[in-house]
Design an enzyme around this catalytic site. Structure first.
Site, PDB file in Angstrom:
ATOM      1  N   ASP A 147      67.556  59.308-100.370  1.00  0.00           N
ATOM      2  CA  ASP A 147      67.494  60.075 -99.370  1.00  0.00           C
ATOM      3  C   ASP A 147      67.634  61.311-100.522  1.00  0.00           C
ATOM      4  O   ASP A 147      67.971  61.238-101.595  1.00  0.00           O
ATOM      5  CB  ASP A 147      68.660  60.568 -98.376  1.00  0.00           C
ATOM      6  CG  ASP A 147      68.907  59.641 -97.474  1.00  0.00           C
ATOM      7  OD1 ASP A 147      67.404  59.173 -96.974  1.00  0.00           O
ATOM      8  OD2 ASP A 147      70.265  59.619 -96.969  1.00  0.00           O
ATOM      9  N   ASP A 181      62.160  59.102 -92.537  1.00  0.00           N
ATOM     10  CA  ASP A 181      63.336  59.873 -91.286  1.00  0.00           C
ATOM     11  C   ASP A 181      62.672  60.353 -91.100  1.00  0.00           C
ATOM     12  O   ASP A 181      62.334  60.625 -89.800  1.00  0.00           O
ATOM     13  CB  ASP A 181      64.685  60.721 -91.920  1.00  0.00           C
ATOM     14  CG  ASP A 181      66.348  59.519 -93.010  1.00  0.00           C
ATOM     15  OD1 ASP A 181      66.031  58.013 -92.143  1.00  0.00           O
ATOM     16  OD2 ASP A 181      66.238  59.851 -93.634  1.00  0.00           O
TER      17      ASP A 181
END
Length: 216
Positions: A147, A181
C-alpha cells in the site's frame, strides 16, 4: 468480441498501473518511507499488510492463507460475472464497474500469492530485492499486499464531550491504500450510485413477462 474490449482494457490498465507502482515501491523505498506530493494532504507512504483492503488484518498465517484462497475464489466468480454480464448485454456502465472490481481484486491477489516468492523482506532500513539468491521472504499464498496512497486530509482532536474517543487525535482519511483498492472502491460506489440506471431494463422485463399471443 467488441463488447469485451473496454472491460478487458480497463482490467489491463488497472493491473499494469497497480503492479508497476508496487514494484517500484518495493524496489526503491524502505518501509515507512514517504514522499509528500501535496503538502500534508497527499503522501506516498510505503506500508504492507497481511490482510484485506485499506490495511485491515485477518488472523495470522492460517487466516492469511484462508483469505488468499477466498480472494482467488472470489476473483474467479467476479470474472465469470463479467463474462455473464457481457453475454447478456447488461448496461455497459455496470460491466465496466464490475471489471474494475475484478481488476482490483486480481491486483491484490498477485501480491498475496506471489510477492513472498519474488521479493526479499522490506525493512525500515533498505528496499527489498527482486528474486534474491536466498529466496523470497515467504512462501506461495503468504505474500504481503503493498500500500502507498495516504490522504490525511483533516487532522485534529475529538472534543472533550465526544463519547469514547474524548480528547483523542483523529485523522481523516487514515487508511493507506493502493490502486487495486481504489479500483474496487470506485466500482462498488458507482454500482450503488447508478444501480437504478444499470438495472432499469431488467426490472421492466420482470414487470412485463412474456405472454403468448393467440391468433384466431
Amino acid at each position: 468480441m467488441k463488447a469485451y474490449t473496454k472491460p478487458f482494457l480497463a482490467v489491463i490498465l488497472v493491473l499494469f498501473a497497480d503492479q508497476v507502482l508496487k514494484f517500484w515501491i518495493k524496489l526503491n523505498m524502505s518501509l515507512g518511507q514517504e514522499y509528500r506530493i501535496i503538502g500534508d494532504w497527499f503522501i506516498i507512504h510505503f506500508t504492507e499488510n497481511n490482510g484485506m483492503a485499506f490495511g485491515m488484518e485477518f488472523g495470522g498465517e492460517a487466516g492469511k492463507l484462508i483469505l488468499t484462497l477466498f480472494r482467488i475464489t472470489a476473483v474467479c466468480a467476479i470474472g465469470y460475472g463479467v463474462v455473464h454480464l457481457v453475454k447478456h448485454k447488461y448496461h455497459r456502465g455496470l460491466i465496466l464497474n464490475v471489471a474494475l472490481i475484478f481488476a482490483g481484486a486480481l491486483g491484490n491477489i498477485i501480491d498475496s500469492t506471489f510477492y513472498g516468492l519474488l521479493f526479499s523482506e522490506s525493512s525500515y532500513f533498505q528496499p527489498a530485492k527482486l528474486l534474491p539468491p536466498e529466496g523470497g521472504y515467504s512462501s506461495l499464498f503468504h505474500g504481503k499486499v503493498v500500500d502507498m496512497f495516504y490522504f490525511p486530509l483533516i487532522q485534529g482532536n475529538f472534543p472533550q464531550w465526544f463519547p469514547i474517543w474524548s480528547g483523542e487525535d483523529f485523522i481523516f482519511f487514515r487508511p493507506v491504500f493502493n490502486i487495486a483498492d481504489a479500483a474496487i472502491s470506485v466500482g462498488v460506489i458507482a454500482i450503488l450510485v447508478f444501480q437504478k440506471r444499470y438495472f432499469k431494463e431488467e426490472k421492466k422485463e420482470e414487470s412485463y413477462p412474456h405472454s403468448e399471443v393467440i391468433e384466431e
